[in-house]
Design a protein around this motif. Structure first.
Motif, PDB file in Angstrom:
ATOM      1  N   ILE A 121       0.844  -1.203   0.000  1.00 23.99           N
ATOM      2  CA  ILE A 121       0.000   0.000   0.000  1.00 23.99           C
ATOM      3  C   ILE A 121       0.874   1.245   0.000  1.00 23.99           C
ATOM      4  O   ILE A 121       0.673   2.179  -0.772  1.00 23.99           O
ATOM      5  CB  ILE A 121      -0.901   0.006   1.268  1.00 23.99           C
ATOM      6  N   TYR A 122       1.884   1.219   0.877  1.00 27.75           N
ATOM      7  CA  TYR A 122       2.754   2.385   1.000  1.00 27.75           C
ATOM      8  C   TYR A 122       3.513   2.631  -0.307  1.00 27.75           C
ATOM      9  O   TYR A 122       3.478   3.725  -0.864  1.00 27.75           O
ATOM     10  CB  TYR A 122       3.739   2.180   2.166  1.00 27.75           C
ATOM     11  N   LEU A 123       4.171   1.567  -0.813  1.00 32.71           N
ATOM     12  CA  LEU A 123       4.971   1.722  -2.033  1.00 32.71           C
ATOM     13  C   LEU A 123       4.107   2.123  -3.223  1.00 32.71           C
ATOM     14  O   LEU A 123       4.478   2.982  -4.021  1.00 32.71           O
ATOM     15  CB  LEU A 123       5.716   0.416  -2.350  1.00 32.71           C
ATOM     16  N   GLY A 124       2.919   1.507  -3.318  1.00 29.04           N
ATOM     17  CA  GLY A 124       2.041   1.775  -4.456  1.00 29.04           C
ATOM     18  C   GLY A 124       1.571   3.214  -4.483  1.00 29.04           C
ATOM     19  O   GLY A 124       1.625   3.873  -5.532  1.00 29.04           O
ATOM     20  N   SER A 125       1.134   3.735  -3.321  1.00 27.93           N
ATOM     21  CA  SER A 125       0.636   5.102  -3.335  1.00 27.93           C
ATOM     22  C   SER A 125       1.794   6.080  -3.508  1.00 27.93           C
ATOM     23  O   SER A 125       1.669   7.099  -4.178  1.00 27.93           O
ATOM     24  CB  SER A 125      -0.173   5.406  -2.072  1.00 27.93           C
ATOM     25  N   PHE A 126       2.941   5.718  -2.935  1.00 25.37           N
ATOM     26  CA  PHE A 126       4.134   6.551  -3.094  1.00 25.37           C
ATOM     27  C   PHE A 126       4.500   6.661  -4.574  1.00 25.37           C
ATOM     28  O   PHE A 126       4.750   7.759  -5.093  1.00 25.37           O
ATOM     29  CB  PHE A 126       5.282   5.947  -2.282  1.00 25.37           C
ATOM     30  N   ALA A 127       4.508   5.507  -5.264  1.00 24.15           N
ATOM     31  CA  ALA A 127       4.871   5.501  -6.683  1.00 24.15           C
ATOM     32  C   ALA A 127       3.877   6.323  -7.498  1.00 24.15           C
ATOM     33  O   ALA A 127       4.261   7.074  -8.397  1.00 24.15           O
ATOM     34  CB  ALA A 127       4.937   4.067  -7.198  1.00 24.15           C
ATOM     35  N   ALA A 128       2.571   6.189  -7.148  1.00 18.85           N
ATOM     36  CA  ALA A 128       1.559   6.905  -7.923  1.00 18.85           C
ATOM     37  C   ALA A 128       1.692   8.418  -7.752  1.00 18.85           C
ATOM     38  O   ALA A 128       1.487   9.173  -8.690  1.00 18.85           O
ATOM     39  CB  ALA A 128       0.168   6.435  -7.508  1.00 18.85           C
ATOM     40  N   GLN A 129       2.037   8.855  -6.521  1.00 22.90           N
ATOM     41  CA  GLN A 129       2.183  10.293  -6.290  1.00 22.90           C
ATOM     42  C   GLN A 129       3.396  10.852  -7.034  1.00 22.90           C
ATOM     43  O   GLN A 129       3.436  12.019  -7.372  1.00 22.90           O
ATOM     44  CB  GLN A 129       2.358  10.582  -4.798  1.00 22.90           C
ATOM     45  N   LYS A 130       4.400   9.981  -7.219  1.00 24.36           N
ATOM     46  CA  LYS A 130       5.619  10.417  -7.922  1.00 24.36           C
ATOM     47  C   LYS A 130       5.549   9.967  -9.378  1.00 24.36           C
ATOM     48  O   LYS A 130       6.585   9.661  -9.972  1.00 24.36           O
ATOM     49  CB  LYS A 130       6.859   9.792  -7.267  1.00 24.36           C
ATOM     50  N   ARG A 131       4.345   9.890  -9.912  1.00 19.74           N
ATOM     51  CA  ARG A 131       4.156   9.316 -11.239  1.00 19.74           C
ATOM     52  C   ARG A 131       5.069   9.954 -12.280  1.00 19.74           C
ATOM     53  O   ARG A 131       5.176  11.167 -12.357  1.00 19.74           O
ATOM     54  CB  ARG A 131       2.709   9.500 -11.648  1.00 19.74           C
ATOM     55  N   GLY A 132       5.695   9.070 -13.076  1.00 15.24           N
ATOM     56  CA  GLY A 132       6.524   9.578 -14.156  1.00 15.24           C
ATOM     57  C   GLY A 132       7.968   9.838 -13.757  1.00 15.24           C
ATOM     58  O   GLY A 132       8.818  10.048 -14.608  1.00 15.24           O
ATOM     59  N   THR A 133       8.253   9.820 -12.432  1.00 10.47           N
ATOM     60  CA  THR A 133       9.636  10.064 -12.021  1.00 10.47           C
ATOM     61  C   THR A 133      10.412   8.753 -11.963  1.00 10.47           C
ATOM     62  O   THR A 133       9.844   7.665 -12.116  1.00 10.47           O
ATOM     63  CB  THR A 133       9.695  10.712 -10.630  1.00 10.47           C
ATOM     64  N   ILE A 134      11.716   8.887 -11.713  1.00  8.61           N
ATOM     65  CA  ILE A 134      12.585   7.711 -11.618  1.00  8.61           C
ATOM     66  C   ILE A 134      12.097   6.779 -10.496  1.00  8.61           C
ATOM     67  O   ILE A 134      12.065   5.557 -10.656  1.00  8.61           O
ATOM     68  CB  ILE A 134      14.042   8.146 -11.327  1.00  8.61           C
ATOM     69  N   ILE A 135      11.695   7.408  -9.358  1.00 13.96           N
ATOM     70  CA  ILE A 135      11.254   6.603  -8.208  1.00 13.96           C
ATOM     71  C   ILE A 135      10.107   5.677  -8.611  1.00 13.96           C
ATOM     72  O   ILE A 135      10.118   4.485  -8.325  1.00 13.96           O
ATOM     73  CB  ILE A 135      10.790   7.522  -7.061  1.00 13.96           C
ATOM     74  N   ASP A 136       9.129   6.251  -9.325  1.00 12.74           N
ATOM     75  CA  ASP A 136       7.980   5.469  -9.778  1.00 12.74           C
ATOM     76  C   ASP A 136       8.435   4.354 -10.714  1.00 12.74           C
ATOM     77  O   ASP A 136       8.018   3.202 -10.598  1.00 12.74           O
ATOM     78  CB  ASP A 136       6.987   6.394 -10.477  1.00 12.74           C
ATOM     79  N   LEU A 137       9.330   4.715 -11.632  1.00 12.51           N
ATOM     80  CA  LEU A 137       9.815   3.753 -12.617  1.00 12.51           C
ATOM     81  C   LEU A 137      10.497   2.574 -11.916  1.00 12.51           C
ATOM     82  O   LEU A 137      10.276   1.420 -12.268  1.00 12.51           O
ATOM     83  CB  LEU A 137      10.813   4.460 -13.544  1.00 12.51           C
ATOM     84  N   VAL A 138      11.312   2.894 -10.902  1.00 12.26           N
ATOM     85  CA  VAL A 138      12.048   1.841 -10.187  1.00 12.26           C
ATOM     86  C   VAL A 138      11.070   0.951  -9.422  1.00 12.26           C
ATOM     87  O   VAL A 138      11.107  -0.277  -9.540  1.00 12.26           O
ATOM     88  CB  VAL A 138      13.093   2.463  -9.227  1.00 12.26           C
ATOM     89  N   ILE A 139      10.152   1.581  -8.661  1.00 13.88           N
ATOM     90  CA  ILE A 139       9.229   0.779  -7.845  1.00 13.88           C
ATOM     91  C   ILE A 139       8.347  -0.112  -8.722  1.00 13.88           C
ATOM     92  O   ILE A 139       8.287  -1.333  -8.539  1.00 13.88           O
ATOM     93  CB  ILE A 139       8.351   1.685  -6.960  1.00 13.88           C
ATOM     94  N   SER A 140       7.678   0.496  -9.715  1.00 10.89           N
ATOM     95  CA  SER A 140       6.761  -0.340 -10.498  1.00 10.89           C
ATOM     96  C   SER A 140       7.519  -1.288 -11.414  1.00 10.89           C
ATOM     97  O   SER A 140       7.041  -2.383 -11.713  1.00 10.89           O
ATOM     98  CB  SER A 140       5.749   0.510 -11.265  1.00 10.89           C
ATOM     99  N   GLY A 141       8.744  -0.889 -11.828  1.00 10.05           N
ATOM    100  CA  GLY A 141       9.544  -1.793 -12.647  1.00 10.05           C
ATOM    101  C   GLY A 141       9.939  -3.044 -11.881  1.00 10.05           C
ATOM    102  O   GLY A 141       9.755  -4.163 -12.357  1.00 10.05           O
ATOM    103  N   ILE A 142      10.446  -2.840 -10.656  1.00  3.96           N
ATOM    104  CA  ILE A 142      10.848  -3.996  -9.845  1.00  3.96           C
ATOM    105  C   ILE A 142       9.642  -4.873  -9.538  1.00  3.96           C
ATOM    106  O   ILE A 142       9.710  -6.106  -9.621  1.00  3.96           O
ATOM    107  CB  ILE A 142      11.547  -3.532  -8.546  1.00  3.96           C
ATOM    108  N   ALA A 143       8.505  -4.226  -9.228  1.00  3.91           N
ATOM    109  CA  ALA A 143       7.306  -5.007  -8.929  1.00  3.91           C
ATOM    110  C   ALA A 143       6.894  -5.856 -10.124  1.00  3.91           C
ATOM    111  O   ALA A 143       6.532  -7.028  -9.970  1.00  3.91           O
ATOM    112  CB  ALA A 143       6.169  -4.075  -8.511  1.00  3.91           C
TER     113      ALA A 143
END
Lengths: 328, 293
Positions: A121-143
């Motif tokens: 939940i934490y990682l998912g909402s974090f990634a969505a708020q940072k949508r389009g940034t490197i952080i989002d890319l890394v989190i959703s990519g690894i997932a």
């Protein structure tokens, strides 16, 4: 209320069809559960295999000439009384095995599901708020990459890397064989140590799934009008993020939490077999290997009942938390 | 007419695939494996003779993925195995789509007890946890030699139910709409209504479902082989993984680590391609998710 009764009746029909199908399937399995015992009897007493098989059947309480329908009827009527059958391999009632194994399975899957849910939940909402940034890319990519690893492959990798090679987790069991279960600190620590392998193998794929689901939900909600309206009202970003977005994105996932735990009951089979962890799945794998039909149908019924009850709970929870889904 | 149909197909299905970054990447990965499966075996010869002098050779130019416990080249096996991996996956997804559509349409159209019963059967396949059931099936068929179609059917049994549910819901909502009523009034016949009126609306669903279930089809078929349906094809990646981990004990010897590693690498890359394609397609065809990337 009528809706609930209808739903329960419907699920009972579903349960009956599922259990009957599995019963027929299991009883169509090739192999005689008494074969192994018969071989050792034949060798010990130096007698013909046919005679030895007969004795083995008697000893294990199996009647091979009994028609399937009679066996089925006994199985169903026993199940109605809460009796899951008799294990011919362990020479004990399936209920006893369940009582011994279920706590371990529930311990691992509930803890693994809870932790992976919170982190996801934490990682998912974090990634969505940072949508389009490197952080989002890394989190959703690894997932996504974790999702591409079949759970059984992941379990085998964890076992071989951490237990065989690095020797930081034990190879199997729920606690050391030379220890008596007690409520001492050293025993509890050992139990946690033994559960680490199966827990990670269960939690990691789930964490990836929760992360991606939460990211999708959050992204969707961020586009809704009421979020724009809240922004227009000048509410603080942190308030919008937590109160408006996170909660609403999380609600549908809470309902699937019950289903996840239900399915884990079955999905845990391979993990437990790979880690030799004495839960339901371990005995299930054993029952297949030794052709213990009674144990197999009993455990499978338990798993299906678990999933169906979880599905029902999820439906109720969903109706309770989401006012749009009204109970008819 | 034919040409028009083709260009419609291109604009409806192929173009959206290329325009989305994820589905483009997924398509490229899958295309790579499809090429490997179709022309690979013609280019790369397979020599399965054991050669114990060359056991567990490290990756080199001669053996790109090294050699296995028997000294057989792993790259050759991967290439030849891709044929059964890919054909099984595609066939299983295809069967699942066919069963799911037929059952779903029937469920949507039938009323009364028979409809309710079909509904219950769909739910049964939704609630039965697939891995324990696959374990039982693997044990039942462990000693039988099965062909690709039979294994694909075993896998498809666990894939069709979600589609059937979606299709049934669609048919239920569509069935009472005007144009279906009109066809019925005109006595167009059940077949025409089902396959012409309703099927048209279902094609996007079926298409998306076919792609989204590729991942599970790969995972299930590889799992089934890994669990001991080993009589199928010795170069299928699931069978290779089973050999690597359980027969050859490759992870117990430091020299053999590359054996399971390359098998797993290919499995994960293939499934990852399927996931990317599915995610991309869902973004393209599910308007709710559109515009987030």
């Amino acid at each position: 209320m009528k809706y609930v009764v209808d739903r329960v009746l419907y699920l009972i029909v579903v349960l009956l069809i599922a259990i009957s199908g599995v019963f027929v399937l299991v009883n169509k399995m090739p192999g005689d559960p008494a074969y192994g015992l018969a071989v050792s009897i034949a060798q010990q007493r130096n007698m013909e295999m046919e005679r030895a098989l007969e004795i083995a059947h008697k000893l294990m309480g199996i009647d091979p000439h009994e028609p399937l329908i009679v066996r089925y009827w006994r199985f169903i009527s026993n199940l109605l009384k809460g009796n899951f059958g008799y294990s011919s391999f362990y020479q004990t009632s399936v209920n006893e095995i369940i009582a011994k194994a279920l706590p371990w399975t529930l311990f691992v899957i509930s803890l693994a599901t809870l932790v992976s849910f919170l982190v996801g939940i934490y990682l998912g909402s974090f990634a969505a708020q940072k949508r389009g940034t490197i952080i989002d890319l890394v989190i959703s990519g690894i997932a996504s990459i974790i999702q591409a690893i079949p759970p059984f492959v992941l379990a085998v990798l964890i076992l071989f890397i951490f237990a065989v090679r690095l020797r930081v987790i034990p190879l199997g069991g729920a606690y050391p064989v030379d220890m008596e279960p007690s409520f001492s600190l050293s025993f509890i620590l050992k139990v946690i140590h033994h559960a680490l392998g199966p827990m990670f193998a269960t939690a990691i794929p789930q964490m990836a799934a929760w992360t991606l689901a939460m990211r999708g939900n959050t992204s969707q909600i961020m586009e809704e009008d009421y979020i724009r309206f809240a922004q227009a009202r000048g509410l603080k970003d942190s308030v919008i993020a937590n109160k408006y977005i996170k909660n609403n994105a999380m609600l549908p996932l809470i309902a699937s939490l019950a289903i996840a735990i239900g399915y884990m009951l079955g999905g845990h089979t391979l993990v437990e077999s790979i880690f030799n962890y004495p839960g339901i799945g371990f005995y299930f794998g054993k029952a297949i290997a030794v052709r213990d039909f009674g144990l197999l149908t009993g455990l499978f019924s338990l798993i299906v009942i678990g999933v169906i009850v979880a599905t029902f709970i999820a439906e109720i929870v969903y109706a309770l938390i989401d006012p749009r889904v009204k109970l008819k | 007419m034919r040409k028009k149909r083709f260009s419609n197909f291109f604009y409806d299905y192929v173009q959206p695939l290329i325009s989305n970054k994820k589905s483009l990447a997924g398509s490229i990965i899958l295309l790579f494996f499809i090429l490997m499966a179709t022309i690979g075996p013609m280019i790369v010869p397979l020599n399965m003779n054991s050669d114990f002098a060359n056991r567990y050779q490290r990756p080199s130019l001669q053996h790109p993925f090294g050699t296995d416990y028997f000294g057989v080249d792993i790259f050759q096996q991967i290439v030849h195995g891709s044929r059964s991996v890919i054909s099984l996956t595609l066939l299983a997804s295809l069967f699942a789509v066919i069963i799911g559509t037929v059952v779903g349409v029937a469920r949507g159209y039938l009323e009364g007890i028979s409809g309710k019963l079909l509904d219950a059967i769909i739910t049964v396949f939704l609630v039965i946890p697939s891995f324990p059931a696959l374990l039982i099936l693997a044990a039942i068929f462990a000693d039988t030699k099965l062909n690709t179609v039979e294994v694909a059917l075993i896998v498809a049994i666990w894939l069709w139910a979600p589609l059937a549910k979606q299709v049934a819901a669609q048919v239920l909502t569509v069935k009472s709409r005007e144009f279906v009523e009109a066809s019925r009034m005109l006595n167009m016949g059940l077949g025409y209504i089902l396959f012409s009126d309703i099927a048209k609306l279902l094609i996007p669903y079926i298409f998306v479902n076919f792609v989204t279930q590729l991942k599970s089809a790969m995972e299930f078929s590889i799992g089934l082989m890994f669990l001991g349906l080993a009589k199928f094809d010795p170069t299928h990646w699931g069978v290779m993984l089973n050999y690597a981990l359980y027969q050859a004990g490759a992870l117990y010897t430091p020299k053999g680590f590359h054996y399971p590693f390359f098998v797993i690498l290919n499995i994960v890359l293939l499934i990852y391609g399927g996931i990317l394609l599915a995610q991309g397609i869902e973004e393209v065809f599910n308007p709710k998710l559109r515009g987030h990337e």
